[in-house]
Scaffold this active site. Structure first.
Site, short mmCIF file in Angstrom:
data_model
loop_
_atom_site.label_atom_id
_atom_site.label_comp_id
_atom_site.label_asym_id
_atom_site.label_seq_id
_atom_site.Cartn_x
_atom_site.Cartn_y
_atom_site.Cartn_z
CG ASP A 144 -14.04 -32.61 41.88
OD1 ASP A 144 -13.32 -31.63 41.62
OD2 ASP A 144 -14.85 -33.10 41.07
CG HIS A 159 -14.28 -33.69 33.58
ND1 HIS A 159 -13.57 -32.66 34.17
CD2 HIS A 159 -13.62 -33.99 32.43
CE1 HIS A 159 -12.55 -32.34 33.40
NE2 HIS A 159 -12.55 -33.14 32.36
#
Length: 528
Positions: free
Chosen positions: A100, A247
């Site tokens: 990610d 996040h």
């Protein structure tokens, strides 16, 4: 002690036994030798750590120490953790690379993304255990690119990356982790993969290439349906009780892996007792004609899904020889729609955008004089026919046509767009705003997209937009479709022809993109 170990290892267990006047080398001596060899290797690791070098030099060396039955893996793990330079596995390994990225949020059109963080976990594909993890903050070339919206998105500030390495400093590690492996992640095809390629291109390096791709966003949407709503990672985590999404790269990767395991477990249980546990997936949650051939999945169930989709493609192609709609003549003038305003009837100072109660959430709506704004416009020129380039959250093609916008309608739509953008920013949204009216690219005239949604009807899907055809004589006919056939629909929307459109304004905020889309409720096609 070190010299003794070196002498024993060099001479071998047989010579060591003779020196000690032992006639046979038994199991106990073999264990002793294994222990001495591992002790020497640990000493070598310690020296490397002291010299700021990786504790291991190869995958084989690392595995040998972790799998040692005498010393075990605890000492090895502690030594590896103490190493300031991380061991990086060789490229093109068999592991799956879940990864990610966190980036800046572009504040204006045309501005590029900058990497702020990269995180990855290498997973054994047979046992789904983590064999390696890595994460690093990345200092962008321009610290000013870290805007308020960017910090609001992932919490990474200019101060936190001020002393972080640049991408050029970590490029070798990122390359070794990704190159030649199967890549996996949530929405990586549309977002993370392009960011990796851009980052390597900016430093003049060849980008790593995947052996295969597993994008869990379309994959889980296809197999799991929309049980978790919009299928964003945060929604999936909430659905499975995994906590809030942070996040941050490595946390999000681990959450992604847990989501995949949970989805797979639920599907396995439902397949085991289909009559008891299966949850029927509504038709409007399944893709109609499209699948992604880049998504690698070894399961038989996914293979059956692909075969089923191919069958539907064949059915669609065979159906082209016969119309899937019937024509119903209607009275002149009955194609009108009450409650829909023409551009001349709209007063821009009466337009406002505000939240509209929508279940447990607030959905943004556009109002005119405190009534939801519905618009109509006649004789709009068709620029492009039906496009199926994009997919919705259920994996279905987003059907839309591109039409030219008259000046008066353009002013109304731009006012709506401006006010919706302002509300989006005030609400704290970090998504990139997509302008409603496109003024460059296709033709000199401003254009918009008219979206044609589909709905379930028994065991089939049909268009929720009413479609009419006006003949040169003035007669109006209604086209009643029995199924969705994009090629047939495209043949009706001929570039250069005109149409009358009755549409609603639907605000959206999905996958870091936000804006207003025009949902066609009724279209009247003009024959030339």
């Amino acid at each position: 002690m070190q010299q003794h170990v070196l002498r024993v290892v060099a001479n071998g267990p047989g010579n060591y036994a003779k020196a000690l006047k032992i006639s046979r080398v038994g199991q106990s001596l073999s264990r002793e030798m294994t222990s001495l060899q591992r002790m020497l290797q640990l000493r070598t690791m310690q020296q490397r750590v002291q010299n700021n070098q990786p504790a291991f030099r190869s995958t084989a060396e690392r595995n040998a120490l972790y799998n040692c039955p005498i010393l075990g893996w605890q000492e090895t793990r502690e030594m590896e953790a103490a190493s300031p330079a991380r061991w990086v596995p060789q490229a093109e390994g068999p592991e799956i690379a879940f990864f990610d990225t966190e980036t800046t949020v572009p504040s204006r059109k045309g501005e590029s993304y900058s990497l702020l963080e990269f995180g990855a976990i290498l997973v054994c594909p047979k046992r789904l255990v983590e064999v390696f993890s890595y994460s690093t903050l990345i200092k962008p070339a321009d610290l000013d690119a870290i805007s308020v919206a960017s910090v609001r998105c992932n919490g990474i500030t200019r101060e936190s990356v001020g002393s972080a390495p640049t991408f050029a400093d970590v490029a070798d590690t990122v390359y070794a982790i990704l190159h030649g492996r199967v890549w996996a992640g949530h929405n990586i095809v549309r977002f993370d993969c392009p960011r990796i390629k851009e980052a390597f291109s900016e430093i003049g390096r060849t980008s790593p290439e995947p052996k295969g791709l597993i994008d869990t966003l379309p994959l889980l949407t296809q197999r799991f349906g929309r049980r978790a709503g919009d299928m964003k990672m945060a929604s999936l985590a909430t659905y499975f009780g995994l906590g809030r999404q942070s996040h941050r790269s490595l946390d999000d990767v681990r959450m992604n892996l847990e989501v995949v395991k949970n989805c797979a477990t639920v599907l396995f249980l439902e397949a085991s007792l289909p009559d008891v546990l299966s949850v029927a997936t509504p038709l409007d949650e399944l893709p109609i004609t499209r699948t992604n051939t880049n998504i690698a999945s070894p399961s038989n169930e996914t293979s059956l899904l692909v075969a089923h989709i191919e069958e539907m493609k064949l059915d669609s192609s065979n159906a082209r020889t016969a119309q899937s709609y019937t024509i119903i003549p209607i009275d002149e003038g009955s194609s009108g729609f009450s409650g829909y305003l023409e551009p001349d009837e709209v007063l821009t100072h009466h337009i406002k955008v505000s939240p509209l109660p929508f279940g447990q959430f607030a959905k943004t709506a556009v109002f005119h004089k405190d009534v939801p704004l519905h618009l109509c416009c006649t004789s709009m020129k068709i620029c492009f026919g039906v496009s199926t380039k994009f997919l919705d959250s259920a994996g279905r093609p987003k059907l839309n046509v591109v039409v030219e916008v008259p000046e008066k309608l353009c002013k109304v739509l731009e006012q709506c767009d401006e006010m919706a953008l302002k509300m989006s920013m005030e609400s704290g949204s970090i998504s990139q705003w997509r302008p409603l009216v496109k003024k460059d690219g296709y033709v000199n005239q401003p254009t918009v997209r008219l979206h044609i949604p589909t709905v379930a009807n028994g065991d089939r899907a049909i268009y929720s937009t009413e479609i009419y055809q006006r003949e040169l004589s003035g007669n109006v006919q209604k086209l009643v479709f029995t199924k969705v056939d994009t090629s047939e629909l495209d043949s009706l929307f001929i570039p250069g022809h005109t149409l009358d459109a009755f549409f609603n304004l639907d605000a959206y905020d999905y996958q870091q993109n936000a804006g207003i889309r025009l949902v066609a409720k009724r279209l009247v096609l003009h024959s030339k």
